[in-house]
Write a protein that holds these residues in place. Structure first.
Motif, PDB file in Angstrom:
ATOM      1  N   SER A 184       0.837  -1.215   0.000  1.00 26.34           N
ATOM      2  CA  SER A 184       0.000   0.000   0.000  1.00 26.34           C
ATOM      3  C   SER A 184       0.866   1.256   0.000  1.00 26.34           C
ATOM      4  CB  SER A 184      -0.933  -0.006   1.214  1.00 26.34           C
ATOM      5  OG  SER A 184      -1.751  -1.153   1.221  1.00 26.34           O
ATOM      6  N   LEU A 185       1.828   1.281  -0.879  1.00 30.95           N
ATOM      7  CA  LEU A 185       2.788   2.380  -0.888  1.00 30.95           C
ATOM      8  C   LEU A 185       2.134   3.696  -1.277  1.00 30.95           C
ATOM      9  CD1 LEU A 185       5.842   0.494  -2.342  1.00 30.95           C
ATOM     10  CD2 LEU A 185       5.798   1.740  -0.186  1.00 30.95           C
ATOM     11  N   LYS A 186       2.654   4.766  -0.697  1.00 33.78           N
ATOM     12  CA  LYS A 186       2.153   6.114  -0.930  1.00 33.78           C
ATOM     13  C   LYS A 186       3.285   6.974  -1.485  1.00 33.78           C
ATOM     14  CE  LYS A 186      -0.685   5.678   3.251  1.00 33.78           C
ATOM     15  NZ  LYS A 186      -1.001   6.289   4.580  1.00 33.78           N
ATOM     16  N   PRO A 187       2.952   8.039  -2.175  1.00 37.89           N
ATOM     17  CA  PRO A 187       4.015   8.931  -2.670  1.00 37.89           C
ATOM     18  C   PRO A 187       4.927   9.428  -1.565  1.00 37.89           C
ATOM     19  CG  PRO A 187       1.960   9.427  -3.782  1.00 37.89           C
ATOM     20  CD  PRO A 187       1.627   8.422  -2.715  1.00 37.89           C
ATOM     21  N   GLU A 188       4.394   9.615  -0.372  1.00 40.50           N
ATOM     22  CA  GLU A 188       5.231  10.092   0.727  1.00 40.50           C
ATOM     23  C   GLU A 188       6.200   9.038   1.249  1.00 40.50           C
ATOM     24  OE1 GLU A 188       1.888  10.271   0.461  1.00 40.50           O
ATOM     25  OE2 GLU A 188       0.911   9.954   2.423  1.00 40.50           O
ATOM     26  N   ASP A 189       6.109   7.812   0.750  1.00 34.54           N
ATOM     27  CA  ASP A 189       7.096   6.784   1.084  1.00 34.54           C
ATOM     28  C   ASP A 189       8.343   6.905   0.211  1.00 34.54           C
ATOM     29  OD1 ASP A 189       4.366   4.519   1.471  1.00 34.54           O
ATOM     30  OD2 ASP A 189       5.548   5.416   3.089  1.00 34.54           O
ATOM     31  N   THR A 190       8.301   7.792  -0.771  1.00 34.60           N
ATOM     32  CA  THR A 190       9.471   7.994  -1.623  1.00 34.60           C
ATOM     33  C   THR A 190      10.662   8.438  -0.790  1.00 34.60           C
ATOM     34  OG1 THR A 190       8.165   8.533  -3.581  1.00 34.60           O
ATOM     35  CG2 THR A 190      10.417   9.388  -3.502  1.00 34.60           C
ATOM     36  N   ALA A 191      11.747   7.686  -0.899  1.00 34.49           N
ATOM     37  CA  ALA A 191      12.925   7.956  -0.074  1.00 34.49           C
ATOM     38  C   ALA A 191      14.048   7.008  -0.474  1.00 34.49           C
ATOM     39  CB  ALA A 191      12.613   7.762   1.411  1.00 34.49           C
ATOM     40  N   VAL A 192      15.223   7.308   0.019  1.00 34.89           N
ATOM     41  CA  VAL A 192      16.301   6.325   0.008  1.00 34.89           C
ATOM     42  C   VAL A 192      16.168   5.526   1.305  1.00 34.89           C
ATOM     43  CG1 VAL A 192      18.784   5.926  -0.002  1.00 34.89           C
ATOM     44  CG2 VAL A 192      17.814   7.808  -1.348  1.00 34.89           C
ATOM     45  N   TYR A 193      16.127   4.221   1.165  1.00 35.70           N
ATOM     46  CA  TYR A 193      15.952   3.339   2.315  1.00 35.70           C
ATOM     47  C   TYR A 193      17.295   2.715   2.681  1.00 35.70           C
ATOM     48  CZ  TYR A 193      10.918   3.795   2.180  1.00 35.70           C
ATOM     49  OH  TYR A 193       9.635   4.296   2.251  1.00 35.70           O
ATOM     50  N   TYR A 194      17.597   2.777   3.972  1.00 32.24           N
ATOM     51  CA  TYR A 194      18.864   2.263   4.489  1.00 32.24           C
ATOM     52  C   TYR A 194      18.591   1.163   5.513  1.00 32.24           C
ATOM     53  CZ  TYR A 194      20.771   6.695   2.748  1.00 32.24           C
ATOM     54  OH  TYR A 194      21.138   7.760   1.971  1.00 32.24           O
ATOM     55  N   CYS A 195      19.361   0.102   5.443  1.00 32.34           N
ATOM     56  CA  CYS A 195      19.344  -0.840   6.554  1.00 32.34           C
ATOM     57  C   CYS A 195      20.541  -0.552   7.444  1.00 32.34           C
ATOM     58  CB  CYS A 195      19.341  -2.292   6.100  1.00 32.34           C
ATOM     59  SG  CYS A 195      20.844  -2.870   5.320  1.00 32.34           S
ATOM     60  N   ALA A 196      20.394  -0.900   8.709  1.00 33.00           N
ATOM     61  CA  ALA A 196      21.430  -0.610   9.689  1.00 33.00           C
ATOM     62  C   ALA A 196      21.492  -1.740  10.704  1.00 33.00           C
ATOM     63  CB  ALA A 196      21.138   0.716  10.387  1.00 33.00           C
ATOM     64  N   VAL A 228      26.580   0.174  11.874  1.00 35.75           N
ATOM     65  CA  VAL A 228      26.881  -0.227  10.500  1.00 35.75           C
ATOM     66  C   VAL A 228      25.687   0.115   9.617  1.00 35.75           C
ATOM     67  CG1 VAL A 228      27.599  -2.102   8.984  1.00 35.75           C
ATOM     68  CG2 VAL A 228      28.265  -2.129  11.407  1.00 35.75           C
ATOM     69  N   TRP A 229      25.980   0.688   8.452  1.00 29.68           N
ATOM     70  CA  TRP A 229      24.935   1.135   7.527  1.00 29.68           C
ATOM     71  C   TRP A 229      25.204   0.607   6.120  1.00 29.68           C
ATOM     72  CZ3 TRP A 229      20.730   4.250   8.841  1.00 29.68           C
ATOM     73  CH2 TRP A 229      20.717   4.690  10.179  1.00 29.68           C
ATOM     74  N   GLY A 230      24.126   0.338   5.411  1.00 26.44           N
ATOM     75  CA  GLY A 230      24.249   0.031   4.002  1.00 26.44           C
ATOM     76  C   GLY A 230      24.327   1.311   3.188  1.00 26.44           C
ATOM     77  N   GLN A 231      24.445   1.137   1.886  1.00 23.82           N
ATOM     78  CA  GLN A 231      24.621   2.284   0.995  1.00 23.82           C
ATOM     79  C   GLN A 231      23.289   2.946   0.625  1.00 23.82           C
ATOM     80  OE1 GLN A 231      24.430  -0.795  -0.026  1.00 23.82           O
ATOM     81  NE2 GLN A 231      23.205  -0.759  -1.903  1.00 23.82           N
ATOM     82  N   GLY A 232      22.197   2.252   0.886  1.00 23.25           N
ATOM     83  CA  GLY A 232      20.880   2.798   0.572  1.00 23.25           C
ATOM     84  C   GLY A 232      20.363   2.326  -0.776  1.00 23.25           C
ATOM     85  N   THR A 233      19.051   2.263  -0.887  1.00 21.39           N
ATOM     86  CA  THR A 233      18.399   1.917  -2.148  1.00 21.39           C
ATOM     87  C   THR A 233      17.203   2.846  -2.337  1.00 21.39           C
ATOM     88  OG1 THR A 233      17.484   0.103  -3.479  1.00 21.39           O
ATOM     89  CG2 THR A 233      16.952   0.091  -1.138  1.00 21.39           C
ATOM     90  N   GLN A 234      17.049   3.355  -3.548  1.00 22.49           N
ATOM     91  CA  GLN A 234      16.012   4.354  -3.825  1.00 22.49           C
ATOM     92  C   GLN A 234      14.670   3.682  -4.060  1.00 22.49           C
ATOM     93  OE1 GLN A 234      16.206   7.941  -4.131  1.00 22.49           O
ATOM     94  NE2 GLN A 234      13.974   7.694  -4.196  1.00 22.49           N
ATOM     95  N   VAL A 235      13.653   4.210  -3.408  1.00 22.61           N
ATOM     96  CA  VAL A 235      12.269   3.805  -3.649  1.00 22.61           C
ATOM     97  C   VAL A 235      11.495   5.049  -4.071  1.00 22.61           C
ATOM     98  CG1 VAL A 235      10.139   2.956  -2.611  1.00 22.61           C
ATOM     99  CG2 VAL A 235      12.325   1.875  -2.028  1.00 22.61           C
ATOM    100  N   THR A 236      10.864   4.970  -5.224  1.00 25.56           N
ATOM    101  CA  THR A 236      10.075   6.084  -5.729  1.00 25.56           C
ATOM    102  C   THR A 236       8.658   5.608  -5.974  1.00 25.56           C
ATOM    103  OG1 THR A 236      12.033   7.049  -6.792  1.00 25.56           O
ATOM    104  CG2 THR A 236       9.873   7.835  -7.521  1.00 25.56           C
ATOM    105  N   VAL A 237       7.711   6.299  -5.361  1.00 25.24           N
ATOM    106  CA  VAL A 237       6.302   5.940  -5.493  1.00 25.24           C
ATOM    107  C   VAL A 237       5.607   7.052  -6.272  1.00 25.24           C
ATOM    108  CG1 VAL A 237       4.186   5.274  -4.305  1.00 25.24           C
ATOM    109  CG2 VAL A 237       6.422   4.745  -3.284  1.00 25.24           C
TER     110      VAL A 237
END
Length: 124
Positions: A84-96, A113-122
C-alpha cells in the motif's frame, strides 16, 4: 567488519508493493538488531522499524500496518516488505545494524553499521 548491501528498490505506483533486502556479511548476524531508516527528498533521515534477535518488531506509526520487517538468519538477510505504498514513502531506504547492544532503538546514532541505501520512488 560487518557490511550491509541493500537491494530491491525501484519505481512503483501508489498502492503497489516492493520488497527490499539487506544482505549482511559476518558470522554473528543473528545477534544483531537490524533496522530500516529512510530519507526522503529534503528531509532528515527517519526511523522506519527494527527487528530484534528473536524476531520481534517495532515500527514507526507512519508505516505501521503497511511495512513489515522480517529476517532470515540462515541467509544473513533482513527484509522490508512494503505494501500500500504512498508517494510520501518515496525515499532512500537504508538498513542498519546494531552490533554492540542487543536492544532495539529508534535513534540512528545507535546503529554502527549502515548500508549504501536503495532508492524507492512511489508515483501518484
Amino acid at each position: 567488519q560487518v557490511q550491509l548491501v541493500e537491494s530491491g528498490g525501484g519505481l512503483v505506483q501508489a498502492g503497489g508493493s516492493l520488497r527490499l533486502s539487506c544482505a549482511a556479511s559476518g558470522r554473528t548476524f543473528s545477534s544483531y538488531i537490524m533496522a530500516w531508516f529512510r530519507q526522503g527528498p529534503g528531509k532528515e533521515r527517519e526511523f522506519v522499524g527494527f527487528i530484534n534477535r528473536s524476531g520481534s518488531t517495532y515500527y514507526a506509526d507512519s508505516v505501521k500496518g503497511r511495512l513489515t520487517i522480517s529476517r532470515d538468519n540462515a541467509k544473513n538477510t533482513v527484509y522490508l516488505q512494503m505494501n500500500s505504498l504512498k508517494p510520501e514513502d518515496t525515499a532512500v531506504y537504508y538498513c542498519a545494524a546494531r552490533t554492540a547492544l542487543p536492544v532495539g532503538s529508534i535513534r540512528s546514532r545507535d546503529y554502527e553499521v549502515w548500508g549504501q541505501g536503495t532508492q524507492v520512488t512511489v508515483s501518484s
